[in-house]
Design an enzyme around this catalytic site. Structure first.
Site, PDB file in Angstrom:
ATOM      1  N   TYR A   1       0.818  -1.205   0.000  1.00 55.43           N
ATOM      2  CA  TYR A   1       0.000   0.000   0.000  1.00 55.43           C
ATOM      3  C   TYR A   1       0.860   1.266   0.000  1.00 55.43           C
ATOM      4  O   TYR A   1       0.654   2.184   0.812  1.00 55.43           O
ATOM      5  CB  TYR A   1      -0.926   0.032   1.218  1.00 55.43           C
ATOM      6  CG  TYR A   1      -1.882  -1.126   1.335  1.00 55.43           C
ATOM      7  CD1 TYR A   1      -2.291  -1.854   0.226  1.00 55.43           C
ATOM      8  CD2 TYR A   1      -2.388  -1.495   2.582  1.00 55.43           C
ATOM      9  CE1 TYR A   1      -3.165  -2.924   0.355  1.00 55.43           C
ATOM     10  CE2 TYR A   1      -3.279  -2.556   2.712  1.00 55.43           C
ATOM     11  CZ  TYR A   1      -3.651  -3.270   1.592  1.00 55.43           C
ATOM     12  OH  TYR A   1      -4.515  -4.322   1.735  1.00 55.43           O
TER      13      TYR A   1
ATOM     14  N   HIS B   1      -0.076 -11.904   1.401  1.00 55.06           N
ATOM     15  CA  HIS B   1      -0.895 -10.952   0.665  1.00 55.06           C
ATOM     16  C   HIS B   1      -1.260 -11.478  -0.731  1.00 55.06           C
ATOM     17  O   HIS B   1      -0.385 -11.775  -1.537  1.00 55.06           O
ATOM     18  CB  HIS B   1      -0.143  -9.619   0.527  1.00 55.06           C
ATOM     19  CG  HIS B   1      -1.018  -8.466   0.194  1.00 55.06           C
ATOM     20  ND1 HIS B   1      -0.560  -7.167   0.208  1.00 55.06           N
ATOM     21  CD2 HIS B   1      -2.334  -8.388  -0.155  1.00 55.06           C
ATOM     22  CE1 HIS B   1      -1.547  -6.356  -0.118  1.00 55.06           C
ATOM     23  NE2 HIS B   1      -2.625  -7.083  -0.351  1.00 55.06           N
TER      24      HIS B   1
END
Length: 455
Positions: free
Chosen positions: A82, A150
């Site tokens: 992110y 992830h």
């Protein structure tokens, strides 16, 4: 149309000197179950990213995180993928006010490993270790509460299993991780990996986080392929992330940040969502209001089999709350993302109104300074939202329940093994100074065009 009773933010009260520690223990390898302490509402910081905002460094992230804490939020979800999210969150949690008032043991930090860039994934042991070390440094902490692999669908089952095993070694031998899970989009693949981990290691995953799979548009996570299969695989907690489907379920459409339009939804799906938004407008509501309220409220019960009993953040000022105050059963866990204080205020207004409608919620609402008829209002609001949600789903037609392919056909991992050492400490783009942290204050909630929420 009835208006929402004004909520008095918990942050209007005098600040205490120090918040209490979350009850966690590990004795002879036996840890406190994650489902007994994880808060059911998690602050997601994917919005601290160039995908959702043109300049995340221009956001008041320190003030936003501080406000979240003073509103009772006790868990933050981030990822190295992110953009500057880990760095911004870490700086916010390291301010003097936060450190003095909220010790590290009073909140959760959740992060991820494995996704390096849009088309790059590295689940190798060296990269997992370097990623964990970097996250600890960026987040200014000596341990991580929960680490996900992830977007596991972009790697093979063998690679996912190797990463889980390495994370567990770090957990057991170094104590830098407490709980381990996986995250991703395709429901069937998440179930496959959860079953593989249990079968190969004899130990289930602590958490499996799914995103955009329990929304107005897609509710697969609540079905037998979703939470039921994961529960059967021994998964303790299943957080539901992105109730707005990465911004798809908004009147103005998907957010377009500095990286352009990243959303995988087709033109036809977006057109169907616009028609659903027009339907909500005709009935005096906004699509995102119905989407947020429906997903949070319905998942509280639908996600309960893999839910949690942590602090519900119902708004009683400066009290370490218990979900015993709102019925005592597990609550489905949700991850919400906001970029600005008015969005946080309105999201908390919705969340607390939902809690008001649970068993014991009416009494808790009164203790928090809300309306004495909050329980009744919440129940009536639930019925209205349910009716409009059913109308939205009728308009979506064949697009209801649709899931886009992830990864897209023809995907090839662009990660090269030699990138591991070279990229490990690559600097983030140089930011402008992030605004100083300012504790949340009481008073009226200002207008916010991007996420107008009503309880």
């Amino acid at each position: 149309m009835a208006s929402t009773p004004t909520e008095h933010p918990s942050s209007a009260s005098t600040f205490p000197t120090r918040q209490k520690t979350i009850s966690y223990s590990c004795v002879d390898g036996h840890r406190t179950p994650l489902s007994s302490i994880l808060p059911p509402l998690i602050f997601g910081t994917a919005t601290f990213n160039h995908q959702f905002n043109s300049d995340p460094f221009a956001l008041d992230t320190t003030g936003l995180v501080t406000s979240a804490l003073t509103h009772g939020i006790r868990a933050f979800d981030t990822s190295p993928y992110y953009g500057p999210s880990e760095q911004l969150l870490g700086e916010a949690l390291a301010t003097p006010f936060v450190r003095e008032t909220f010790p590290r043991s009073s909140y959760f930090i959740l992060t991820k490993v494995g996704r390096v860039a849009a088309g790059e994934f590295d689940y190798s042991i060296p990269w997992v270790r370097q990623s964990i070390a970097r996250s600890l440094e960026r987040l200014h902490t000596d341990y991580l509460d929960l680490v996900y692999c992830h977007d596991v669908e972009f790697v093979s089952p063998a690679e996912a299993l190797e990463a889980v095993k390495e994370l567990r070694r770090i957990r057991d031998e170094e104590g830098k991780i407490r709980y381990i899970g996986i995250s991703g989009y395709p429901i069937d693949y998440l179930g496959e990996i959860a079953e593989l981990v249990l079968r190969e290691t004899g130990e289930p995953l602590d958490a499996v986080q799914s995103y955009a799979n329990f929304t107005l548009q897609n509710q697969t996570l609540a079905g037998p392929r979703g939470i039921q299969r994961l529960h059967n695989a021994g998964v303790d907690v299943v957080p539901n992330a992105s109730p707005l489907s990465m911004g798809l379920l908004r009147r103005q459409g998907v957010p377009v940040g500095a990286l352009g339009d990243f959303h995988p939804a087709s033109r036809e799906l977006r057109s169907a969502v616009r028609a659903a938004s027009d339907f909500c407008d005709r009935h005096g509501e906004k699509l995102e209001v119905i989407a947020i309220r429906y997903a949070l409220e319905t998942w509280i019960s639908a996600g309960a089999p893999c839910g949690s009993k942590g602090d519900p953040a119902s708004g009683v000022p400066w009290k370490q709350e218990s979900n015993d105050d709102v019925g005592g059963t597990k609550l489905g866990v949700s991850v919400i993302g906001v970029s600005r204080p008015p969005e946080l205020e309105k999201t908390m207004l919705v969340w607390r109104s939902i809690l008001d409608g649970l068993e014991g919620g009416g009494e808790t609402a009164v203790q928090a300074g809300r309306w004495y008829r909050a329980w009744e209002w919440s129940r009536n609001r639930r019925k209205a939202v349910q009716i409009l949600a059913e109308g939205v789903q009728e308009i979506l037609g064949d697009w209801f329940g649709y899931a886009w392919p992830s990864p897209a056909p023809g995907y090839v991992n662009q990660r090269k093994k030699q990138d591991v050492v070279e990229d490990a400490d690559a600097p983030l783009p140089t930011p402008a100074a992030s605004p100083e942290s300012v504790p949340a204050e009481g008073g009226e909630v200002g207008e916010e065009k991007s996420l107008p929420l009503r309880g």
